[in-house]
Write a protein that holds these residues in place. Structure first.
Motif, PDB file in Angstrom:
ATOM      1  N   GLU A  52      -8.432 -10.212  12.006  1.00 45.95           N
ATOM      2  CA  GLU A  52      -8.195 -10.993  10.787  1.00 45.95           C
ATOM      3  C   GLU A  52      -8.519 -12.472  11.006  1.00 45.95           C
ATOM      4  O   GLU A  52      -9.130 -13.117  10.145  1.00 45.95           O
ATOM      5  CB  GLU A  52      -6.733 -10.862  10.357  1.00 45.95           C
ATOM      6  CG  GLU A  52      -6.327  -9.549   9.743  1.00 45.95           C
ATOM      7  CD  GLU A  52      -4.859  -9.583   9.349  1.00 45.95           C
ATOM      8  OE1 GLU A  52      -4.583  -9.683   8.143  1.00 45.95           O
ATOM      9  OE2 GLU A  52      -3.994  -9.533  10.256  1.00 45.95           O
ATOM     10  N   HIS A  66       1.108  -6.390   6.209  1.00 46.39           N
ATOM     11  CA  HIS A  66      -0.094  -5.579   6.398  1.00 46.39           C
ATOM     12  C   HIS A  66      -1.273  -6.451   6.850  1.00 46.39           C
ATOM     13  O   HIS A  66      -1.373  -7.625   6.499  1.00 46.39           O
ATOM     14  CB  HIS A  66      -0.473  -4.873   5.094  1.00 46.39           C
ATOM     15  CG  HIS A  66       0.585  -3.951   4.581  1.00 46.39           C
ATOM     16  ND1 HIS A  66       1.073  -2.887   5.319  1.00 46.39           N
ATOM     17  CD2 HIS A  66       1.279  -3.939   3.404  1.00 46.39           C
ATOM     18  CE1 HIS A  66       2.001  -2.256   4.631  1.00 46.39           C
ATOM     19  NE2 HIS A  66       2.155  -2.881   3.459  1.00 46.39           N
ATOM     20  N   ALA A  67      -2.187  -5.857   7.612  1.00 46.18           N
ATOM     21  CA  ALA A  67      -3.442  -6.529   7.965  1.00 46.18           C
ATOM     22  C   ALA A  67      -4.394  -6.448   6.773  1.00 46.18           C
ATOM     23  O   ALA A  67      -4.503  -5.403   6.126  1.00 46.18           O
ATOM     24  CB  ALA A  67      -4.067  -5.869   9.186  1.00 46.18           C
ATOM     25  N   ASP A 107      -8.126  -6.385   5.161  1.00 44.68           N
ATOM     26  CA  ASP A 107      -9.462  -6.004   5.620  1.00 44.68           C
ATOM     27  C   ASP A 107     -10.433  -7.165   5.441  1.00 44.68           C
ATOM     28  O   ASP A 107     -10.146  -8.164   4.780  1.00 44.68           O
ATOM     29  CB  ASP A 107      -9.953  -4.734   4.920  1.00 44.68           C
ATOM     30  CG  ASP A 107     -10.102  -4.887   3.410  1.00 44.68           C
ATOM     31  OD1 ASP A 107     -10.423  -5.996   2.940  1.00 44.68           O
ATOM     32  OD2 ASP A 107      -9.903  -3.884   2.690  1.00 44.68           O
ATOM     33  N   ASN A 123       4.298 -13.781   9.040  1.00 44.45           N
ATOM     34  CA  ASN A 123       3.923 -12.447   9.527  1.00 44.45           C
ATOM     35  C   ASN A 123       2.731 -12.433  10.475  1.00 44.45           C
ATOM     36  O   ASN A 123       2.448 -11.394  11.083  1.00 44.45           O
ATOM     37  CB  ASN A 123       3.632 -11.520   8.336  1.00 44.45           C
ATOM     38  CG  ASN A 123       4.871 -11.242   7.512  1.00 44.45           C
ATOM     39  OD1 ASN A 123       5.947 -11.049   8.063  1.00 44.45           O
ATOM     40  ND2 ASN A 123       4.739 -11.247   6.196  1.00 44.45           N
ATOM     41  N   ASP A 143       4.068  -8.358   3.004  1.00 41.29           N
ATOM     42  CA  ASP A 143       4.702  -7.139   3.505  1.00 41.29           C
ATOM     43  C   ASP A 143       4.264  -6.774   4.924  1.00 41.29           C
ATOM     44  O   ASP A 143       4.590  -5.696   5.428  1.00 41.29           O
ATOM     45  CB  ASP A 143       4.410  -5.973   2.550  1.00 41.29           C
ATOM     46  CG  ASP A 143       5.040  -6.182   1.177  1.00 41.29           C
ATOM     47  OD1 ASP A 143       5.992  -6.983   1.081  1.00 41.29           O
ATOM     48  OD2 ASP A 143       4.568  -5.559   0.201  1.00 41.29           O
ATOM     49  N   ALA A 184       0.248  -7.999   0.098  1.00 45.72           N
ATOM     50  CA  ALA A 184      -0.077  -7.219   1.295  1.00 45.72           C
ATOM     51  C   ALA A 184       0.297  -7.998   2.559  1.00 45.72           C
ATOM     52  O   ALA A 184       0.895  -7.444   3.494  1.00 45.72           O
ATOM     53  CB  ALA A 184      -1.559  -6.858   1.297  1.00 45.72           C
ATOM     54  N   LYS A 185      -0.048  -9.282   2.594  1.00 45.47           N
ATOM     55  CA  LYS A 185       0.295 -10.080   3.770  1.00 45.47           C
ATOM     56  C   LYS A 185       1.797 -10.365   3.806  1.00 45.47           C
ATOM     57  O   LYS A 185       2.415 -10.366   4.880  1.00 45.47           O
ATOM     58  CB  LYS A 185      -0.525 -11.373   3.779  1.00 45.47           C
ATOM     59  CG  LYS A 185      -0.306 -12.284   4.990  1.00 45.47           C
ATOM     60  CD  LYS A 185      -0.351 -11.562   6.316  1.00 45.47           C
ATOM     61  CE  LYS A 185      -1.700 -10.967   6.663  1.00 45.47           C
ATOM     62  NZ  LYS A 185      -1.660 -10.290   7.987  1.00 45.47           N
TER      63      LYS A 185
END
Length: 429
Positions: A58, A18-19, A21, A52, A16, A13-14
């Motif tokens: 975050e 994305h933040a 949760d 990123n 790519d 996720a990171k």
């Protein structure tokens, strides 16, 4: 126990962009601390963060998760305000040494939890350990008692303070992810918030001797940390300071202690005194003492008295001779003129190669190794006169130190203008 998340999914996720949760960030830190997430997985995640970034929420979640991985200290009931200072480190940066007793001289408690040096930047504890008998380790009870009595303590952070950060810090150092601003900010602020101080002043450096040489990135780090402090209820101010040239004339361990004592005696290099005074004013303003005359306290002996009490409280002898490296080498000017450049990083690397610093955590340092600068930018120099004196216990260290200094000091014809560079470039609050 079934884990609620999967490390590979969090890493991807990171990766790519994305933040993450709050729950995933808290799980990642906890699982890494417990050993469920492996070092190689955390390394991949740290690299994804470097590439990123993270948003403010975050970073706040990461900081709070690292705080919650260990214990929080509290100085409630101490009877005096508490304020701390953190520097991002540089060459010749011995400011903590005169600063803590100076602020304590005004009835403010300074719980200065400090670290050791690595690479070309020195560590406060290494410097103080050049004082015979001085000890870095204080129990929480001893720390509190010293703050109540003396007002200042400079000591090592306990193992229970943000232990997740300790693991992640070591990992970043070996995986090329030290420069990730979200990880730097959360690392520094998790320890400082867990420490329990009411307010905090940050000295964030830029220039060749800083680990973030670019001013823009240093300013981004400063703003991020000020925001994190505010989010956690710790009033935080940052000064952005110049580390293009070494701070003061002494770079090493014992030599920096000696220079700090000169400042506490009302003397010392003008730049060291200036930055000490600037940071002290910020700290005292946060602690409710905005009208404190800090320069008077340096000149009339109050700060020196607090220093001597602080050193004695931790077993040190403030009157004992400091070690001096037995091997010396003098670097002389090759021409008449004016010194126009003195590269901080090169000087720091040279001192490190002389034995003043360490290449790996746990390596010993030479307390008597270091460099004394006889000229600073703007000074007139004459051919054959000393620019610097190198000290070490081992003569075979000198050639590599001289290699580091090649091209680090530039002499121009007499009369060449040398623009003045303010030490404090900006204040961020």
């Amino acid at each position: 126990m079934t884990e609620p998340f999967d490390a590979v999914e969090v890493i991807a996720a990171k990766r790519d962009g994305h933040a993450l949760d709050t729950d995933r960030i808290r799980w990642l830190v906890d699982a890494y601390t417990r050993g469920v997430v492996a070092d190689e997985q955390m390394s991949a995640w740290a690299m994804a963060v470097l590439l990123n970034g993270m948003d403010r929420r975050e970073i706040r979640d990461l900081t709070l998760a690292m705080i919650d991985s260990g214990e929080r200290m509290s100085f409630a009931g101490l009877g005096k305000p508490t304020v701390d200072k953190h520097s991002t480190g540089g060459v010749g940066d011995k400011i903590t040494l005169p600063l803590a007793p100076l602020v304590a001289a005004f009835g403010v408690a300074v719980p200065q939890l400090s670290g050791r040096g690595l690479g070309h930047t020195g560590g406060t504890l290494d410097k103080l350990e050049s004082i015979p008998g001085w000890r870095a380790d204080l129990s929480p009870g001893a720390l509190r008692a010293q703050l109540a009595d003396v007002g200042a303590a400079i000591c090592a952070a306990g193992a229970d303070l943000a232990p997740a950060d300790k693991r992640l810090y070591a990992l970043r150092d070996t995986t090329g992810t030290v420069e990730a601003i979200p990880l730097i900010a959360s690392s520094i602020m998790s320890k400082k918030i867990a420490e329990g101080t009411s307010s905090l002043v940050l000295d964030v450096k830029f220039g060749s001797g800083a680990f973030l040489p670019q001013r823009e990135r240093a300013e981004e780090l400063a703003r991020t940390m000020v925001e994190l402090g505010g989010d956690a209820g710790v009033t935080t101010v940052a000064l952005l300071t110049d580390m293009a040239v070494p701070l003061g004339r002494a770079i090493g361990n014992a030599v920096e202690v000696a220079e700090s004592v000169e400042v506490l005696a009302g003397g010392g290099p003008a730049d060291v005194r200036e930055l000490t005074v600037a940071l002290a004013r910020e700290m005292l303003a946060l602690a409710g003492r905005p009208d404190a005359d800090v320069e008077a306290a340096l000149d009339d002996g109050r700060a020196m008295d607090a220093w001597r009490r602080m050193i004695r409280a931790q077993g040190g002898d403030p009157d004992a001779p400091l070690p001096v490296g037995r091997e010396a080498h003098v670097v002389v000017a090759e021409a008449d003129g004016v010194l126009v450049e003195q590269d901080a990083r090169a000087v720091g690397v040279a001192a490190w190669r002389l034995g003043a610093g360490r290449a790996r955590q746990g390596d010993p340092v030479q307390h008597g190794a270091g460099i004394l600068l006889h000229a600073k930018p703007g000074d007139a120099v004459r051919a054959g006169e000393p620019l610097a004196v190198l000290r070490t216990e081992e003569a075979d260290r000198i050639p590599r130190a001289l290699e580091a200094l090649e091209g680090a000091m530039t002499i121009a014809p007499a009369g060449t203008p040398v623009p003045s560079r303010p030490i404090v470039a900006a204040r961020i609050a």
